[in-house]
Design a protein around this motif. Structure first.
Motif, PDB file in Angstrom:
ATOM      1  N   ASP A 190       0.853  -1.179   0.000  1.00 14.85           N
ATOM      2  CA  ASP A 190       0.000   0.000   0.000  1.00 14.85           C
ATOM      3  C   ASP A 190       0.894   1.236   0.000  1.00 14.85           C
ATOM      4  OD1 ASP A 190      -1.597   2.223   0.904  1.00 14.85           O
ATOM      5  OD2 ASP A 190      -3.109   0.804   1.570  1.00 14.85           O
ATOM      6  N   ALA A 191       0.855   2.019  -1.073  1.00 16.97           N
ATOM      7  CA  ALA A 191       1.756   3.168  -1.208  1.00 16.97           C
ATOM      8  C   ALA A 191       1.542   4.182  -0.093  1.00 16.97           C
ATOM      9  CB  ALA A 191       1.550   3.826  -2.579  1.00 16.97           C
ATOM     10  N   VAL A 192       0.293   4.422   0.287  1.00 10.77           N
ATOM     11  CA  VAL A 192       0.007   5.425   1.324  1.00 10.77           C
ATOM     12  C   VAL A 192       0.556   4.968   2.665  1.00 10.77           C
ATOM     13  CG1 VAL A 192      -1.830   6.598   2.601  1.00 10.77           C
ATOM     14  CG2 VAL A 192      -2.028   6.293   0.125  1.00 10.77           C
ATOM     15  N   ARG A 193       0.312   3.718   3.024  1.00 13.67           N
ATOM     16  CA  ARG A 193       0.778   3.220   4.323  1.00 13.67           C
ATOM     17  C   ARG A 193       2.306   3.107   4.371  1.00 13.67           C
ATOM     18  NH1 ARG A 193      -3.003   4.848   7.495  1.00 13.67           N
ATOM     19  NH2 ARG A 193      -5.025   3.834   7.189  1.00 13.67           N
ATOM     20  N   LEU A 194       2.919   2.676   3.275  1.00 10.41           N
ATOM     21  CA  LEU A 194       4.385   2.605   3.258  1.00 10.41           C
ATOM     22  C   LEU A 194       4.987   4.004   3.339  1.00 10.41           C
ATOM     23  CD1 LEU A 194       5.007  -0.221   0.628  1.00 10.41           C
ATOM     24  CD2 LEU A 194       5.282  -0.336   3.110  1.00 10.41           C
ATOM     25  N   GLY A 195       4.331   4.968   2.701  1.00 10.69           N
ATOM     26  CA  GLY A 195       4.785   6.352   2.827  1.00 10.69           C
ATOM     27  C   GLY A 195       4.669   6.837   4.258  1.00 10.69           C
ATOM     28  N   GLN A 196       3.577   6.458   4.922  1.00 11.56           N
ATOM     29  CA  GLN A 196       3.387   6.827   6.325  1.00 11.56           C
ATOM     30  C   GLN A 196       4.483   6.216   7.201  1.00 11.56           C
ATOM     31  OE1 GLN A 196      -0.341   5.427   7.875  1.00 11.56           O
ATOM     32  NE2 GLN A 196      -0.241   6.670   9.731  1.00 11.56           N
ATOM     33  N   ALA A 197       4.817   4.964   6.947  1.00 12.95           N
ATOM     34  CA  ALA A 197       5.857   4.297   7.730  1.00 12.95           C
ATOM     35  C   ALA A 197       7.206   4.984   7.547  1.00 12.95           C
ATOM     36  CB  ALA A 197       5.945   2.822   7.329  1.00 12.95           C
ATOM     37  N   ILE A 227       2.626   2.377  15.057  1.00 13.24           N
ATOM     38  CA  ILE A 227       1.964   2.392  13.757  1.00 13.24           C
ATOM     39  C   ILE A 227       2.886   1.821  12.682  1.00 13.24           C
ATOM     40  CG2 ILE A 227       1.177   3.951  11.926  1.00 13.24           C
ATOM     41  CD1 ILE A 227      -0.020   5.701  14.134  1.00 13.24           C
ATOM     42  N   THR A 228       4.137   2.219  12.706  1.00 12.98           N
ATOM     43  CA  THR A 228       5.087   1.763  11.692  1.00 12.98           C
ATOM     44  C   THR A 228       5.279   0.252  11.749  1.00 12.98           C
ATOM     45  OG1 THR A 228       6.230   3.893  11.797  1.00 12.98           O
ATOM     46  CG2 THR A 228       7.423   2.070  10.780  1.00 12.98           C
ATOM     47  N   ARG A 229       5.386  -0.300  12.956  1.00 10.89           N
ATOM     48  CA  ARG A 229       5.524  -1.761  13.065  1.00 10.89           C
ATOM     49  C   ARG A 229       4.261  -2.459  12.573  1.00 10.89           C
ATOM     50  NH1 ARG A 229       8.002  -5.374  17.902  1.00 10.89           N
ATOM     51  NH2 ARG A 229       9.849  -5.118  16.609  1.00 10.89           N
ATOM     52  N   ALA A 230       3.085  -1.902  12.868  1.00 10.49           N
ATOM     53  CA  ALA A 230       1.838  -2.505  12.391  1.00 10.49           C
ATOM     54  C   ALA A 230       1.793  -2.512  10.870  1.00 10.49           C
ATOM     55  CB  ALA A 230       0.641  -1.741  12.962  1.00 10.49           C
ATOM     56  N   ILE A 231       2.260  -1.432  10.256  1.00  9.22           N
ATOM     57  CA  ILE A 231       2.294  -1.365   8.789  1.00  9.22           C
ATOM     58  C   ILE A 231       3.270  -2.399   8.241  1.00  9.22           C
ATOM     59  CG2 ILE A 231       2.957   0.092   6.824  1.00  9.22           C
ATOM     60  CD1 ILE A 231       1.920   2.493   8.459  1.00  9.22           C
ATOM     61  N   ALA A 232       4.430  -2.515   8.873  1.00  9.04           N
ATOM     62  CA  ALA A 232       5.411  -3.512   8.429  1.00  9.04           C
ATOM     63  C   ALA A 232       4.834  -4.918   8.533  1.00  9.04           C
ATOM     64  CB  ALA A 232       6.689  -3.386   9.255  1.00  9.04           C
ATOM     65  N   ALA A 233       4.191  -5.220   9.655  1.00  7.97           N
ATOM     66  CA  ALA A 233       3.623  -6.557   9.850  1.00  7.97           C
ATOM     67  C   ALA A 233       2.516  -6.839   8.835  1.00  7.97           C
ATOM     68  CB  ALA A 233       3.083  -6.686  11.269  1.00  7.97           C
ATOM     69  N   ALA A 234       1.717  -5.813   8.504  1.00  3.02           N
ATOM     70  CA  ALA A 234       0.642  -6.002   7.528  1.00  3.02           C
ATOM     71  C   ALA A 234       1.184  -6.304   6.143  1.00  3.02           C
ATOM     72  CB  ALA A 234      -0.241  -4.755   7.484  1.00  3.02           C
TER      73      ALA A 234
END
Length: 408
Positions: free
Chosen positions: A283-290, A378-385
């Motif tokens: 997900d480009a938006v979530r990876l950008g957020q991370a 949040i960043t770890r949750a995005i990585a795990a997802a």
């Protein structure tokens, strides 16, 4: 009729010597057996005293059929029954909600199935005390063996987490409620600010003041978004919109976002990414957020004159979890982003807590670095997802490196 002749004197002497040696060996073995018995009894007394000394956790041992054989004072205190009323008389399943056991497969197998397959199991169960009180208990289940190594039953170690879980639920409900209640008025404020700022007759001084208001309102809106996101993660409602994402472009965009802040803080930011880019599926938006979270954190925790480096590389993850720079048999391709800084660092004893919501390291509090402790969770949750990992390496006073690894 055959008449036995007396044995020669030397034969009798030999037999007496053998009997004496045999008696000596038997006495020696008896002594060894007595010592071993005393050692086993002492070991059993020690284990019993240790188990009986635990009063805040329930320690329950059962046989292979789930019948209770060990019931410590912690179990008496938690479940309200003395040892004499339970041992050899009750089953471990008597202290669990029948409907909860049925949902997990039913009977003793529901409690021990995972531990039987994997060697241990830790999860929350609803336990029922003697007076009917229902408790939320975190139970660790492990197999128990006898002195010969033969499976003899199960160990159940429980911690009453009823109040802790109730507090967590209340906090989550509060976070969700406040977030929703804040988002609507903030959106309205920002909408009207945009209309006012579009007025060509607005004076420069007033425009500057309103610009400050807008920046702070946007900051609050981002915080509300973070709170809502963490609530979604905890509730299992976190979803992605996957596609091909050039992680190199995401990293460059993150650097551009903090460029002004870093420049005003006297922090140098350098970027090292592959010229041809590095594509991952996500997900480009979530990876950008991370990436934004990692880079902004690095700048925020680095004093003037320090340096932040963003290094993106193609790598490969071996079956044992190790990441290597060159392809190997059985290794899968990954993208590895390391965000390093020369900042204040994190104490070694606090690094395991970094990814908990609202946790802030003592160094951050001591240096009065602003924040609420949500970015890393949040960043770890995005990585795990994304089936990735987020790791940290830090030395207090020297700097920190966060490494985000994502499958390619």
């Amino acid at each position: 009729m055959t008449v036995l002749e007396p044995a020669p004197a030397e034969e009798l002497t030999r037999l007496r010597a053998e009997n004496a040696a045999l008696r000596a060996r038997m006495q020696h073995r008896d002594g060894e057996l007595e010592v071993a018995t005393r050692m086993l009894q002492a070991r059993a007394r020690t284990m019993t005293s240790v188990i009986d000394a635990v009063t805040e956790q329930s320690i329950i041992g059962t046989d292979v059929d789930g019948v209770v054989r060990v019931w410590n004072p912690g179990a008496e205190r938690m479940l309200g029954l003395p040892r004499a009323d339970v041992v050899r008389r009750r089953s471990i399943t008597d202290f669990h909600l029948p409907e909860e056991l049925e949902e997990a497969g039913g009977g003793l197998a529901a409690l021990v199935g995972t531990a039987q397959e994997q060697g241990s199991d830790v999860r929350d169960w609803t336990c029922v005390a003697a007076d009917g009180t229902e408790l939320t208990v975190s139970v660790t289940v492990t197999p128990r063996t006898d002195d010969r190594g033969v499976h003899a039953g199960w160990n159940f170690v429980g911690t009453d987490v009823t109040e802790a879980r109730a507090t967590e639920r209340a906090k989550d409900q509060f976070v969700s409620l406040i977030s929703h209640e804040l988002r609507t008025p903030l959106t309205s404020i920002l909408g009207y600010l945009e209309l006012v700022l579009d007025d060509p007759e607005l004076g420069e001084e007033l425009r500057r003041y309103l610009g400050t208001v807008e920046r702070n309102a946007q900051r609050l809106l981002r915080l509300v978004g973070d709170l809502l996101f963490t609530a979604q993660v905890d509730a299992g409602r976190f979803s992605l919109q996957p596609g091909d994402v050039d992680l190199a472009a995401v990293v460059r965009a993150a650097e551009e976002t903090v460029r002004v802040t870093a420049g005003s803080s006297g922090v140098e930011v350098s970027v090292d990414v592959p010229d041809g880019g590095l594509v991952v599926h996500g997900d480009a938006v979530r990876l950008g957020q991370a990436c934004d979270n990692l880079v902004s954190n690095a700048v925020k925790f680095t004093p003037a004159g320090g340096r932040v480096t963003l290094a993106l590389r193609a790598a490969w993850r071996r079956p044992d979890g190790a990441v290597v720079d060159a392809p190997q048999d059985g290794a899968v391709p990954v993208a590895r982003l390391a965000v390093g800084d020369t900042g204040i660092g994190i104490p070694a004893g606090e690094q395991a807590q970094l990814f908990a919501r609202f946790f802030r390291a003592s160094t951050a509090r001591r240096h009065a670095v602003p924040g609420v402790g949500l970015g890393l969770a949040i960043t770890r949750a995005i990585a795990a997802a994304h089936d990735g990992t987020l790791e940290v390496s830090s030395i207090e006073g020297q700097g920190t490196t966060f490494t985000l690894t994502l499958p390619r």
